[in-house]
Enzyme design. Structure first.
Site, PDB file in Angstrom:
ATOM      1  N   HIS A   1       9.621 -32.377 -25.025  1.00  0.00           N
ATOM      2  CA  HIS A   1       9.313 -33.197 -23.851  1.00  0.00           C
ATOM      3  C   HIS A   1       7.935 -32.873 -23.263  1.00  0.00           C
ATOM      4  O   HIS A   1       7.676 -33.182 -22.105  1.00  0.00           O
ATOM      5  CB  HIS A   1      10.402 -33.016 -22.793  1.00  0.00           C
ATOM      6  CG  HIS A   1      11.744 -33.498 -23.232  1.00  0.00           C
ATOM      7  ND1 HIS A   1      12.038 -34.828 -23.408  1.00  0.00           N
ATOM      8  CD2 HIS A   1      12.863 -32.810 -23.564  1.00  0.00           C
ATOM      9  CE1 HIS A   1      13.292 -34.945 -23.809  1.00  0.00           C
ATOM     10  NE2 HIS A   1      13.816 -33.739 -23.918  1.00  0.00           N
TER      11      HIS A   1
ATOM     12  N   LYS B   1       5.944 -10.471 -18.587  1.00  0.00           N
ATOM     13  CA  LYS B   1       5.466  -9.141 -18.982  1.00  0.00           C
ATOM     14  C   LYS B   1       4.099  -9.226 -19.661  1.00  0.00           C
ATOM     15  O   LYS B   1       3.226  -8.392 -19.444  1.00  0.00           O
ATOM     16  CB  LYS B   1       6.478  -8.462 -19.912  1.00  0.00           C
ATOM     17  CG  LYS B   1       7.701  -7.940 -19.208  1.00  0.00           C
ATOM     18  CD  LYS B   1       7.349  -6.742 -18.314  1.00  0.00           C
ATOM     19  CE  LYS B   1       8.412  -6.502 -17.265  1.00  0.00           C
ATOM     20  NZ  LYS B   1       8.385  -7.477 -16.158  1.00  0.00           N
TER      21      LYS B   1
ATOM     22  N   GLU C   1      11.001 -13.878 -18.802  1.00  0.00           N
ATOM     23  CA  GLU C   1      10.670 -12.478 -18.536  1.00  0.00           C
ATOM     24  C   GLU C   1       9.668 -11.946 -19.557  1.00  0.00           C
ATOM     25  O   GLU C   1       8.749 -11.200 -19.218  1.00  0.00           O
ATOM     26  CB  GLU C   1      11.951 -11.638 -18.539  1.00  0.00           C
ATOM     27  CG  GLU C   1      11.751 -10.139 -18.375  1.00  0.00           C
ATOM     28  CD  GLU C   1      11.109  -9.738 -17.056  1.00  0.00           C
ATOM     29  OE1 GLU C   1      10.721  -8.555 -16.942  1.00  0.00           O
ATOM     30  OE2 GLU C   1      10.977 -10.585 -16.141  1.00  0.00           O
TER      31      GLU C   1
ATOM     32  N   LYS D   1       3.514  -2.477  -6.951  1.00  0.00           N
ATOM     33  CA  LYS D   1       4.933  -2.382  -7.269  1.00  0.00           C
ATOM     34  C   LYS D   1       5.816  -3.060  -6.231  1.00  0.00           C
ATOM     35  O   LYS D   1       6.765  -3.762  -6.578  1.00  0.00           O
ATOM     36  CB  LYS D   1       5.314  -0.902  -7.381  1.00  0.00           C
ATOM     37  CG  LYS D   1       6.739  -0.662  -7.845  1.00  0.00           C
ATOM     38  CD  LYS D   1       6.915  -1.090  -9.279  1.00  0.00           C
ATOM     39  CE  LYS D   1       8.281  -0.757  -9.813  1.00  0.00           C
ATOM     40  NZ  LYS D   1       8.480  -1.308 -11.150  1.00  0.00           N
TER      41      LYS D   1
ATOM     42  N   CYS E   1       0.830  -1.196   0.000  1.00  0.00           N
ATOM     43  CA  CYS E   1       0.000   0.000   0.000  1.00  0.00           C
ATOM     44  C   CYS E   1       0.867   1.249   0.000  1.00  0.00           C
ATOM     45  O   CYS E   1       2.013   1.242   0.433  1.00  0.00           O
ATOM     46  CB  CYS E   1      -0.913   0.000   1.221  1.00  0.00           C
ATOM     47  SG  CYS E   1      -1.925  -1.485   1.355  1.00  0.00           S
TER      48      CYS E   1
ATOM     49  N   ARG F   1       1.625   1.655  -5.962  1.00  0.00           N
ATOM     50  CA  ARG F   1       1.836   0.688  -4.881  1.00  0.00           C
ATOM     51  C   ARG F   1       0.546  -0.042  -4.501  1.00  0.00           C
ATOM     52  O   ARG F   1       0.573  -0.961  -3.670  1.00  0.00           O
ATOM     53  CB  ARG F   1       2.400   1.398  -3.649  1.00  0.00           C
ATOM     54  CG  ARG F   1       3.767   1.994  -3.865  1.00  0.00           C
ATOM     55  CD  ARG F   1       4.283   2.632  -2.600  1.00  0.00           C
ATOM     56  NE  ARG F   1       4.549   1.649  -1.568  1.00  0.00           N
ATOM     57  CZ  ARG F   1       5.739   1.096  -1.351  1.00  0.00           C
ATOM     58  NH1 ARG F   1       6.766   1.418  -2.113  1.00  0.00           N
ATOM     59  NH2 ARG F   1       5.914   0.226  -0.379  1.00  0.00           N
TER      60      ARG F   1
ATOM     61  N   ASN G   1       0.151  -0.597   6.012  1.00  0.00           N
ATOM     62  CA  ASN G   1       0.688  -1.406   4.927  1.00  0.00           C
ATOM     63  C   ASN G   1       1.200  -2.701   5.538  1.00  0.00           C
ATOM     64  O   ASN G   1       1.911  -2.675   6.539  1.00  0.00           O
ATOM     65  CB  ASN G   1       1.835  -0.648   4.241  1.00  0.00           C
ATOM     66  CG  ASN G   1       2.485  -1.453   3.132  1.00  0.00           C
ATOM     67  OD1 ASN G   1       1.930  -2.424   2.639  1.00  0.00           O
ATOM     68  ND2 ASN G   1       3.676  -1.036   2.733  1.00  0.00           N
ATOM     69  N   GLY G   2       0.855  -3.848   4.957  1.00  0.00           N
ATOM     70  CA  GLY G   2       1.335  -5.117   5.479  1.00  0.00           C
ATOM     71  C   GLY G   2       0.196  -5.994   5.961  1.00  0.00           C
ATOM     72  O   GLY G   2      -0.967  -5.798   5.602  1.00  0.00           O
TER      73      GLY G   2
END
Length: 657
Positions: A549, A530, A526, A652, A2, A27, A104-105
């Protein structure tokens, strides 16, 4: 996860809070809220959804200033306990409406605390873990007032009180014997409450009757102080107050900060005064603005040449030694290393996978790469000769932080790679290399990934140099080649219009597969990540050799398959094999999108779409081959009408396990 901003000073607290939240919305953006103390009242406003919903609510009032006051705070939420509703949005208040809390948390023992509070008459209005803190503060302040009125002896612990009543039966909290006689009552109450909380949290608290202070606390979650002239700020990220001051102070683990106009006081949870470390933020507000781009992600993709150059700048000393930012280990400590672990999450994990190839090639040390969320739970074998490299953009990633703490408990040495000065993971580590990429607002990492890859390569060279596996002139030659990479990144970005056009044409695709070999495999991972993050598409990355495979069963006519091709010069033995892989998927009707270096003609007959990148050393290739995949995912998401800066359900900085 947050976003948090607190303020005390002479400006409009509402304006400061809203401006800070605009910078922090990356965030978390499930809901937002503000609280302001002024004119003898505590006023709050909350709304589910993005910050624009809260701003609309505030603008609908008839008053020019709906929340007058110069002390306040704001919050933007990534939901954990309870859905993203108005009722669950922060701030949360106590029964009397005098106390407001943002958080936050995760408070892991909130259920037991809630049951205790409800048993003594408190009514909680949300599903969140946060709200219990407001009511616990109400209890503590009520106890303190009752104790003062009754002249309770110092060694007697008052009991929790029912709302609006005197002391009532229930478990108490030990008396705070170490707090200074002049400590603020709100600070003392928060110290007491924090000692009862389990989990990870940043808390910021206001009280209607104390307009002169904002109080904050942290455990395993970020909190930083901004130091202005006649004003102070508390925030989860310096970007929240960077427009007002670039002077900051770190708040350590299990500490409480009392912010006033004339300064700040930091104590631990027991009430002992401690010193916070001050530092200067080396970027300004302009770095966190869009700079004419419609999205932060587009800006940050184009900032990558500069970000990479900043990561590499000044890393070679006059005598040819690689320079780390902070080093609390000796050269002998590094020479004693006999095994390397890399721990990270998400994009940083992919940077670690690339690092494995370089570390093992240059140092001849065994290197394992682990997802930080799994690391400590499988009981890895660590000792004093183990080097753990922890990679985190924010320096607050809780999974990675817990892995670092576990490694330190097992006596392993820890080196952090991080983009955020003063964050927790660097402070918990023995050595630090900052990527210095500047603020990254887009939730899906781009420029910080390149910084992490470059930093990992530097660490690999540093280990090889200290251990004598590479001579100084060899290390200098590698660094010189690395320092030419920003120009190659710039050239690559200038030739990516074909992949933008291709992405727009694939906006309706249901899935995309990514293939790679050697360092191209983590690049494929990566690229798939994205696309998942930004376009909400099914995307998978595979080692190209694993195709036969099992994953080849996924191939069907028209399926886009993106292949990252190794250099025919540096990895000739792999190049021929991946050309065969391209033929295998094309024979089954796949649409092949091939990323290959300039001059590679062997792939041309088998590529439906060929994206060229400059030729470079094999271990450095991810610094250019990643760029088309970033642009592809971004452009495809935009073609679908999606917000690339704030993808759904993401934030984020991940500060919960």
């Amino acid at each position: 996860m947050c976003g948090i901003i607190g303020y005390v000073g002479d400006q409009s607290a509402l304006d400061v809070a809203l401006n800070g939240l605009r910078r922090l919305e990356y965030r978390g953006y499930d809901s937002s809220g503000v609280a302001v103390v002024g004119a003898g009242a505590l006023r709050t406003a909350r709304r589910a959804g993005k910050l624009a919903n809260l701003e609309k609510l505030l603008s609908e009032g008839s008053e020019a200033d709906p929340m007058p006051g110069t002390t306040g705070m704001g919050h933007t939420r990534w939901a954990t306990h309870g859905g993203p509703t108005d009722a669950n949005a922060h701030p949360h208040t106590d029964c009397t409406g005098a106390i407001a809390v943002i958080h936050n948390g995760i408070i892991e023992n909130f259920a037991a605390l809630r049951a205790e509070l409800e048993a003594i008459g408190h009514e909680l209005a949300s599903e969140t873990d946060t709200e219990v803190v407001a009511h616990l503060l109400e209890v503590e302040l009520g106890n303190a007032a009752a104790a003062q009125a009754a002249a309770v002896p110092e060694d007697v612990t008052p009991r929790p009180t029912r709302p609006g009543t005197g002391p009532a039966p229930g478990p108490g909290v030990p008396a705070d014997r170490t707090a200074e006689p002049g400590a603020h009552p709100l600070t003392v109450a928060l110290q007491r409450v924090c000692r009862r909380l389990e989990g990870a949290f940043t808390l910021v608290v206001l009280h209607r009757d104390f307009p002169e202070v904002v109080v904050g606390a942290r455990r395993n979650s970020p909190l930083v102080v901004g130091l202005g002239t006649g004003e102070a700020f508390l925030a989860s990220d310096v970007s929240a107050f960077i427009a007002h001051t670039r002077e900051a102070m770190e708040i350590g683990q299990d500490q409480v900060v009392e912010a006033r106009r004339d300064g700040v006081t930091v104590t631990d949870f027991a009430g002992e005064v401690v010193e916070g470390r001050r530092y200067h933020v080396d970027w300004d507000a302009g770095a966190a603005e869009k700079g004419g781009y419609p999205y932060f992600m587009l800006k940050e993709i184009n900032e990558q040449p500069t970000a990479l150059a900043d990561t590499l700048r000044g890393r070679l000393s006059a005598d040819g030694a690689i320079v780390l930012d902070e080093e609390r280990l000796s050269a002998q400590d590094f020479r004693d290393v006999d095994k390397v672990f890399i721990v990270a999450c998400g994009t940083a994990y992919h940077a670690g996978l690339i690092a494995k190839y370089a570390v093992e090639h240059w140092t001849r040390l065994p290197c394992e790469v682990e997802m930080a969320s799994e690391f400590r739970y499988r009981d890895p074998v660590l000792d004093r000769s183990t080097l753990v490299i922890a990679i985190s953009q924010s320096g607050e990633t809780l999974d990675t932080l817990m892995a670092v703490k576990h490694a330190r408990e097992q006596k392993a040495r820890v080196l952090a790679i991080c983009n955020t000065n003063g964050s927790t993971i660097p402070r918990e580590s023995d050595a630090v290399l900052y990527t210095r990429c500047g603020p990254e607002v887009g939730v899906a990492s781009t420029k910080t990934f390149l910084g992490q890859v470059a930093a990992c390569l530097l660490v690999g060279l540093y280990l090889a140099q200290v251990r004598g596996v590479l001579y100084g002139d060899e290390v200098a030659a590698y660094v010189e080649r690395l320092q030419r990479m920003p120009d190659l990144v710039e050239r690559t970005l200038g030739r990516l219009e074909p992949i933008r056009e291709l992405a727009r044409g694939l906006a309706d695709a249901k899935a995309v597969l990514f293939l790679g070999r050697h360092v191209g495999y983590p690049v494929a991972l990566e690229g798939a990540l994205k696309l998942k993050e930004l376009a909400y598409m099914h995307a998978e990355g595979f080692p190209a050799g694993e195709l036969k495979h099992g994953p080849i069963a996924l191939i069907e006519p028209g399926l886009p398959v993106i292949v990252v091709v190794p250099s025919p010069r540096g990895r000739a033995h792999l190049h021929g094999k991946i050309v065969s892989n391209i033929q295998e998927v094309r024979a089954r009707g796949a649409r092949t999108i091939v990323i290959a270096e300039d001059g590679d003609v062997a792939v041309e007959p088998y590529a439906d779409h060929l994206i060229r990148v400059p030729a470079t050393s094999s271990l450095f290739a991810p610094l250019v081959t990643t760029l088309p995949l970033q642009v592809f995912a971004c452009e495809l998401a935009l073609a679908r009408g999606l917000d690339v800066d704030q993808p759904r359900n993401l934030a984020k900085s991940v500060t919960v396990e």
